[in-house]
Design a protein around this motif. Structure first.
Motif, short mmCIF file in Angstrom:
data_model
loop_
_atom_site.label_atom_id
_atom_site.label_comp_id
_atom_site.label_asym_id
_atom_site.label_seq_id
_atom_site.Cartn_x
_atom_site.Cartn_y
_atom_site.Cartn_z
N ASN A 1 -11.65 5.59 -5.50
CA ASN A 1 -11.32 4.99 -6.79
C ASN A 1 -12.58 4.72 -7.60
OD1 ASN A 1 -9.61 3.94 -8.74
ND2 ASN A 1 -9.68 1.88 -7.88
N ALA B 1 -7.65 8.58 -4.05
CA ALA B 1 -7.55 7.15 -3.79
C ALA B 1 -6.12 6.75 -3.45
CB ALA B 1 -8.06 6.36 -4.99
N LEU C 1 -8.30 2.63 3.94
CA LEU C 1 -8.31 1.75 2.76
C LEU C 1 -9.70 1.66 2.14
CD1 LEU C 1 -5.99 -1.13 4.04
CD2 LEU C 1 -5.42 0.69 2.42
N THR D 1 -4.95 5.36 0.19
CA THR D 1 -4.33 4.03 0.28
C THR D 1 -2.98 4.11 0.97
OG1 THR D 1 -5.46 3.31 -1.74
CG2 THR D 1 -3.52 2.05 -1.05
N LYS D 2 -2.20 5.15 0.67
CA LYS D 2 -0.91 5.32 1.35
C LYS D 2 -1.12 5.60 2.84
CE LYS D 2 2.22 6.72 -2.34
NZ LYS D 2 3.19 7.75 -2.81
N GLY E 1 -10.31 4.82 0.33
CA GLY E 1 -9.53 4.83 -0.89
C GLY E 1 -10.22 4.06 -2.00
N GLU E 2 -10.84 2.93 -1.67
CA GLU E 2 -11.58 2.17 -2.68
C GLU E 2 -12.80 2.95 -3.17
OE1 GLU E 2 -10.65 -0.52 -4.11
OE2 GLU E 2 -8.95 -1.04 -2.83
N ASN F 1 0.82 -1.21 0.00
CA ASN F 1 0.00 0.00 0.00
C ASN F 1 0.85 1.26 0.00
OD1 ASN F 1 -2.46 -1.38 0.00
ND2 ASN F 1 -2.49 -1.54 2.22
#
Length: 303
Positions: free
Chosen positions: A234, A242, A227, A246-247, A230-231, A101
């Motif tokens: 996206n 995103a 996370l 995620t990071k 982030g999805e 990630n």
């Protein structure tokens, strides 16, 4: 007139017999209770063994035992402490996924985690959760078994043979793409949101434990949230958000991995195998924290 005395004698005899029966019954119940207590102290215990009885010695919450609240110490325990094994399995697998990630060393494909997610974070952690049931730790059994199931299910999502998230999988059909071209991202977001809710429940159970124990679930909870968001970003077509989310999830996942290893080491290390012991930092409002404050106050009063 002459029949009154024998009648009184008969009543007294019946009362004496009833009293004798009651005494025998009370002695039998006491013997059963004593045998049950001795059996529990000698290693047999059940998931309710950590309930207070008022007179038993209690140990404070401790991440090394994966116990968030006061629990009864097990005398002559026949099982080893399974918590460090489950914590290490969780930590290593989380570490690998967090590296992906974070795009460490240009890693962008998460399939490298499949092996450890199935074998170590999945199977081994699930077994550790089952052994937590054997030692009477309801919290540890629930948490470790559940996260073992998480890693197995996540590995299944990433396994090409299952083709759940593949380019020609069920979320890539023309019908699915007509509804939402990034439906797979939204599906993974829902999956992670469920684990965020579950982790929040466990987090609430650690508020009276230790700081290191609490931080493990706090960082993991934020990692799931980042996370999942982030999805969703996206799915909404915002690739920049995103990537950043995620990071951020990778950062908090990395912290969760190291807190898991910290608690695992605290559960393994003792004076027989280590030159130092890790502090666990009890919350001021915890049972151990109150004991420390009362002891300090008593010392000041005596001084």
């Amino acid at each position: 007139m002459y029949d009154e005395k024998p009648q009184v004698d008969n009543i007294s005899a019946e009362q004496a017999h009833a009293q004798a029966q009651a005494q025998l019954q009370a002695q039998a119940q006491a013997a059963v209770a004593a045998a049950h207590q001795e059996a529990m102290l000698n290693g047999w215990h059940n998931p309710m063994a950590r309930i207070h009885t008022g007179t038993e010695p209690r140990l404070p919450a401790f991440g090394g035992e994966f116990q968030p609240g006061l629990y009864r110490p097990v005398k002559e325990r026949k099982f080893a402490n399974p918590a460090p094994l489950g914590l290490c399995a969780f930590a290593l697998t989380t570490f690998i996924l967090s590296c992906v990630n974070l795009k460490a060393r240009n890693l962008t494909v998460p399939n490298v985690v499949v092996g450890s997610a199935l074998a170590y974070g999945g199977l081994i952690q699930l077994l550790a959760g089952m052994w937590e049931m054997a030692v009477g730790n309801t919290f540890g059994a629930t948490a470790l078994s559940s996260y073992g199931g998480f890693w197995i299910s996540y590995a299944i999502l990433l396994t090409p043979a299952w083709n759940i998230l593949g380019a020609d999988g069920p979320y890539a059909t023309p019908e699915a793409k007509a509804i939402d071209p990034e439906m797979a991202a939204s599906a993974v977001g829902v999956f992670l949101t469920g684990w965020f809710i579950f982790t929040t429940i466990l987090l609430l159970c650690t508020l009276r434990s230790t700081i290191m124990f609490f931080m493990l679930f706090f960082t993991l909870d934020i990692a799931f949230l980042m996370l999942a968001c982030g999805e969703y970003a996206n799915d909404n077509g915002n690739a920049l958000a995103a990537g950043r989310l995620t990071k951020a999830g990778g950062v908090f996942g990395m912290l969760a991995a190291f807190f898991a290893w910290y608690n695992a080491f605290a559960g393994i290390a003792d004076s027989s195998n280590s030159f130092f012991l890790l502090p666990v930092f009890h919350f001021p409002w915890s049972e151990k924290g109150r004991e420390s404050r009362m002891a300090a106050k008593s010392d000041r009063d005596q001084a």
